[in-house]
Design a protein around this motif. Structure first.
Motif, mmCIF file in Angstrom:
data_model
loop_
_atom_site.group_PDB
_atom_site.id
_atom_site.type_symbol
_atom_site.label_atom_id
_atom_site.label_comp_id
_atom_site.label_asym_id
_atom_site.label_seq_id
_atom_site.Cartn_x
_atom_site.Cartn_y
_atom_site.Cartn_z
ATOM 1 N N ASN A 41 0.801 -1.214 0.000
ATOM 2 C CA ASN A 41 0.000 0.000 0.000
ATOM 3 C C ASN A 41 0.835 1.265 0.000
ATOM 4 O O ASN A 41 0.290 2.353 -0.077
ATOM 5 C CB ASN A 41 -0.934 0.014 1.210
ATOM 6 C CG ASN A 41 -2.123 -0.895 0.997
ATOM 7 O OD1 ASN A 41 -2.461 -1.228 -0.136
ATOM 8 N ND2 ASN A 41 -2.752 -1.307 2.078
ATOM 9 N N ILE A 42 2.174 1.147 0.128
ATOM 10 C CA ILE A 42 3.019 2.326 0.129
ATOM 11 C C ILE A 42 3.687 2.468 -1.231
ATOM 12 O O ILE A 42 4.435 1.591 -1.640
ATOM 13 C CB ILE A 42 4.092 2.255 1.236
ATOM 14 C CG1 ILE A 42 3.405 2.140 2.598
ATOM 15 C CG2 ILE A 42 5.007 3.467 1.193
ATOM 16 C CD1 ILE A 42 4.368 2.059 3.755
ATOM 17 N N PRO A 43 3.427 3.543 -1.971
ATOM 18 C CA PRO A 43 3.994 3.685 -3.299
ATOM 19 C C PRO A 43 5.488 3.938 -3.238
ATOM 20 O O PRO A 43 6.018 4.407 -2.243
ATOM 21 C CB PRO A 43 3.254 4.911 -3.857
ATOM 22 C CG PRO A 43 2.919 5.712 -2.646
ATOM 23 C CD PRO A 43 2.641 4.709 -1.564
ATOM 24 N N ASN A 44 6.157 3.621 -4.343
ATOM 25 C CA ASN A 44 7.596 3.829 -4.424
ATOM 26 C C ASN A 44 7.855 5.287 -4.803
ATOM 27 O O ASN A 44 8.153 5.598 -5.958
ATOM 28 C CB ASN A 44 8.185 2.873 -5.463
ATOM 29 C CG ASN A 44 9.691 3.007 -5.569
ATOM 30 O OD1 ASN A 44 10.331 3.494 -4.636
ATOM 31 N ND2 ASN A 44 10.233 2.584 -6.694
ATOM 32 N N VAL A 45 7.732 6.171 -3.855
ATOM 33 C CA VAL A 45 7.951 7.587 -4.094
ATOM 34 C C VAL A 45 9.435 7.824 -4.363
ATOM 35 O O VAL A 45 10.284 7.290 -3.672
ATOM 36 C CB VAL A 45 7.496 8.417 -2.879
ATOM 37 C CG1 VAL A 45 7.691 9.903 -3.143
ATOM 38 C CG2 VAL A 45 6.042 8.132 -2.578
ATOM 39 N N ASP A 46 9.740 8.604 -5.374
ATOM 40 C CA ASP A 46 11.127 8.891 -5.720
ATOM 41 C C ASP A 46 11.596 10.119 -4.948
ATOM 42 O O ASP A 46 11.313 11.251 -5.343
ATOM 43 C CB ASP A 46 11.233 9.133 -7.229
ATOM 44 C CG ASP A 46 12.676 9.305 -7.682
ATOM 45 O OD1 ASP A 46 13.556 9.380 -6.810
ATOM 46 O OD2 ASP A 46 12.909 9.357 -8.901
ATOM 47 N N PRO A 47 12.326 9.955 -3.836
ATOM 48 C CA PRO A 47 12.736 11.101 -3.027
ATOM 49 C C PRO A 47 13.733 11.992 -3.754
ATOM 50 O O PRO A 47 13.777 13.195 -3.538
ATOM 51 C CB PRO A 47 13.351 10.462 -1.780
ATOM 52 C CG PRO A 47 13.792 9.109 -2.229
ATOM 53 C CD PRO A 47 12.805 8.677 -3.258
ATOM 54 N N ILE A 48 14.544 11.393 -4.646
ATOM 55 C CA ILE A 48 15.527 12.187 -5.384
ATOM 56 C C ILE A 48 14.816 13.181 -6.289
ATOM 57 O O ILE A 48 15.206 14.353 -6.382
ATOM 58 C CB ILE A 48 16.450 11.273 -6.223
ATOM 59 C CG1 ILE A 48 17.148 10.243 -5.318
ATOM 60 C CG2 ILE A 48 17.479 12.110 -6.963
ATOM 61 C CD1 ILE A 48 17.964 10.850 -4.207
ATOM 62 N N ALA A 49 13.753 12.735 -6.944
ATOM 63 C CA ALA A 49 12.998 13.630 -7.826
ATOM 64 C C ALA A 49 12.380 14.778 -7.039
ATOM 65 O O ALA A 49 12.376 15.931 -7.490
ATOM 66 C CB ALA A 49 11.917 12.845 -8.564
ATOM 67 N N VAL A 50 11.872 14.469 -5.845
ATOM 68 C CA VAL A 50 11.261 15.512 -5.016
ATOM 69 C C VAL A 50 12.328 16.499 -4.543
ATOM 70 O O VAL A 50 12.115 17.714 -4.548
ATOM 71 C CB VAL A 50 10.531 14.889 -3.815
ATOM 72 C CG1 VAL A 50 9.941 15.979 -2.926
ATOM 73 C CG2 VAL A 50 9.423 13.959 -4.296
ATOM 74 N N CYS A 51 13.488 15.992 -4.149
ATOM 75 C CA CYS A 51 14.584 16.875 -3.705
ATOM 76 C C CYS A 51 15.018 17.816 -4.818
ATOM 77 O O CYS A 51 15.249 19.010 -4.588
ATOM 78 C CB CYS A 51 15.769 16.040 -3.227
ATOM 79 S SG CYS A 51 15.506 15.188 -1.646
ATOM 80 N N HIS A 52 15.134 17.288 -6.019
ATOM 81 C CA HIS A 52 15.522 18.136 -7.155
ATOM 82 C C HIS A 52 14.441 19.166 -7.461
ATOM 83 O O HIS A 52 14.753 20.313 -7.823
ATOM 84 C CB HIS A 52 15.793 17.267 -8.383
ATOM 85 C CG HIS A 52 17.162 16.649 -8.397
ATOM 86 N ND1 HIS A 52 18.272 17.307 -8.870
ATOM 87 C CD2 HIS A 52 17.609 15.444 -7.967
ATOM 88 C CE1 HIS A 52 19.337 16.544 -8.751
ATOM 89 N NE2 HIS A 52 18.964 15.392 -8.196
ATOM 90 N N GLU A 53 13.195 18.768 -7.330
ATOM 91 C CA GLU A 53 12.092 19.715 -7.552
ATOM 92 C C GLU A 53 12.178 20.875 -6.562
ATOM 93 O O GLU A 53 12.028 22.043 -6.935
ATOM 94 C CB GLU A 53 10.756 18.981 -7.396
ATOM 95 C CG GLU A 53 9.517 19.863 -7.524
ATOM 96 C CD GLU A 53 9.215 20.237 -8.955
ATOM 97 O OE1 GLU A 53 8.490 21.220 -9.158
ATOM 98 O OE2 GLU A 53 9.713 19.560 -9.875
#
Length: 415
Positions: A41-53
Motif C-alpha cells: 500500500n506504500i507507493p515507491n515515491v522517488d525522493p531524489i525527484a522531489v529533492c531536485h524539484e
C-alpha cells in the motif's frame, strides 16, 4: 552591539544557473532487512525527484527585477572578510554546498533541514530590512509551499490509483469502499469496527492537508482494508475486494511529481469523493463514483448548477485563476487556516471565510445575486490582507485575485 552583528548586504558571488515516508528506510534496505513486511500500500515515491524539484524551485525563483534570489546565498561569508559571521552562525551552509549534496540526500527531510538552516542563518545574521533577510523569509515560505504541493500531488496520485484500479472483469475494486455503511441498516458494523473509514474521508484529509506523509495515508488505506476483513466473511465479495485493493499494482508503481493538467483531474477525483456527489451520479452503481475523462473540478462539484450564471462564472474565475507558471493563485484560500497552526488568525479575524464555505453556499443556493457572492469574496480577501503583511506572497495573491474579481464582476454586470 546588536546592530553591528548584522550586515546589510552579503558578499558578491556568481553562479551558473525525507521522502514523504516519515523516515521509512529505502526500498533496497527494506527488501533485505524486512522481507516479511508487506508494503503493497506504500507507493515507491522517488525522493531524489522531489529533492531536485525543491532545489530547482529555490534556485530558479526571481524577484520583480528578474534577479535570482538565490544569488544572495550562493556562498556563505568567509571568516577573513566577515569574522563576526562565524561568531553568530555556528553551522554555515550555502547554495553551493546544498548543490554538491544533491546526490547524497536520501529523503526530503534531509534537504529540508539544510534549507531551513540556510535561511535561519540569514535571518540571524542580516538586518531584518536587508535584502538577504527578506529573501530568506520569501524563499522559505516558497519552499514550504512547494513541499506541501509535492506531497499533495503524491497523495492525489495514490488516491487515483486506488479509485481507478479494476478487477480482471472490469469492475472497480474501490466501489464498495467509497462510502461507509449506513448506521441504520448496519448498526453492528460500528460495534465491530472501531476505526471506521472510507475513501471519502481519505479524500477529505488530502484536501485539508491533514496527511504529513505518504505512509500516514497508506495506514488509512490499510485500515480501510482491515475493517473490511474484520466485518465481512472470508468468502464474501467485500472480503475478496479487500484482497484486491491490497495488491493493486498501480499502488506499487513509482510515483513522481508531474506538473500537468493531470493535477486538476486528480483534484476532481478527490473533491468528488469528498462530496460523494449526488444520487443521480451513482444510482447505476451503488457505492461507486464515476468520472468523465478530463472532467474539471468545477464540473465534478457543480454538476447540478447552471454554469452560465454570473454567480458561477465569478466564482470559477477567482477559484481557477492561474499565474504565468500555471500555479493556482487561489490555493491558500481553498480552506481556512488550521486552528492548531494559526490560532491567532481566529483571534484577529472575526468573520473567517474561505472558498470552501463559499462553494457550499453556492451548492445550497444561498446566493440570490452576484453581489452577495462578490461581498463574500471581498470579505475573504480583506481578511487575508488584514492578517498578512504587505509584500508577502499571500498578500500579492490577494491583489491578483481582486483584479480577477473586479474584471469578472464587470463582465457579469454586462451579461
Amino acid at each position: 552591539t546588536g546592530s553591528k552583528r548584522r550586515r546589510a548586504t552579503s558578499p558578491s558571488s556568481s553562479v551558473s544557473g525525507r521522502d514523504f515516508e516519515d523516515g521509512q528506510p529505502s526500498s533496497s534496505a527494506s527488501s533485505v532487512g524486512r522481507k516479511r513486511r508487506r508494503t503493497t500500500n506504500i507507493p515507491n515515491v522517488d525522493p531524489i525527484a522531489v529533492c531536485h524539484e525543491l532545489y530547482n524551485t529555490i534556485r530558479d525563483n526571481k524577484d520583480d527585477q528578474g534577479r535570482m534570489l538565490c544569488e544572495l546565498f550562493i556562498r556563505a561569508p568567509k571568516r577573513w572578510n566577515q569574522p563576526d559571521y562565524c561568531h553568530i552562525v555556528t553551522h554555515p551552509i550555502d547554495m553551493m554546498k546544498i548543490q554538491l549534496k544533491m546526490e547524497e540526500y536520501d529523503d526530503v527531510d534531509q534537504i529540508t533541514s539544510d534549507f531551513q538552516l540556510l535561511f535561519n542563518n540569514a535571518k540571524a545574521y542580516y538586518k531584518p530590512d536587508s535584502p538577504e533577510c527578506r529573501a530568506a523569509y520569501k524563499l522559505w515560505d516558497l519552499y514550504l509551499c512547494t513541499k506541501n504541493y509535492c506531497l499533495k500531488e503524491v497523495l492525489e496520485q495514490l488516491l487515483d490509483a486506488v479509485v481507478k484500479f479494476t478487477e480482471p472483469s472490469g469492475h472497480l475494486v474501490s466501489d464498495l469502499f467509497q462510502k461507509l455503511p449506513s448506521k441504520v441498516q448496519y448498526p453492528d458494523y460500528y460495534a465491530i469496527v472501531k476505526g471506521p473509514i472510507d475513501l471519502k474521508i481519505i479524500a477529505q484529509k488530502i484536501q485539508m492537508s491533514l496527511y504529513r506523509s505518504v505512509s500516514a495515508m497508506a495506514k488509512d488505506i490499510d485500515l480501510l482494508a482491515k475493517n473490511a476483513k474484520t466485518y465481512n466473511e472470508p468468502g464474501s465479495q467485500v472480503f475478496k475486494r479487500k484482497t484486491e485493493i491490497e495488491h493493486a499494482e498501480p499502488i506499487k508503481s513509482s510515483i513522481r511529481i508531474k506538473k500537468s493538467t493531470q493535477g486538476d483531474q486528480l483534484s476532481a477525483i478527490t473533491m468528488a469523493l469528498q462530496l460523494h456527489l449526488s444520487d443521480s451520479i451513482v444510482s447505476h452503481c451503488p457505492g461507486s463514483v464515476h468520472y468523465d475523462e478530463g472532467e474539471s473540478e468545477a464540473e465534478s462539484i457543480h454538476h447540478s448548477m447552471d454554469m452560465s450564471t454570473p454567480i458561477f462564472q465569478l466564482y470559477e474565475a477567482v477559484r481557477g485563476g492561474r499565474n504565468s507558471q500555471g500555479q493556482l493563485i487561489s490555493e491558500p484560500f481553498l480552506q481556512l487556516p488550521s486552528r492548531k497552526d494559526y490560532p491567532d488568525y481566529f483571534q484577529q479575524i472575526s468573520q473567517p471565510i474561505s472558498l470552501q464555505q463559499i462553494r457550499y453556499k453556492m451548492k445550497n443556493n444561498e446566493y440570490e445575486s452576484v453581489e452577495q457572492l462578490d461581498a463574500d469574496l471581498t470579505l475573504m480577501f480583506e481578511n487575508a490582507k488584514r492578517y498578512n503583511v504587505p509584500h508577502s506572497s499571500i498578500y500579492k495573491r490577494v491583489l491578483k485575485l481582486q483584479h480577477i474579481q473586479q474584471v469578472s464582476g464587470c463582465m457579469s454586470c454586462q451579461c
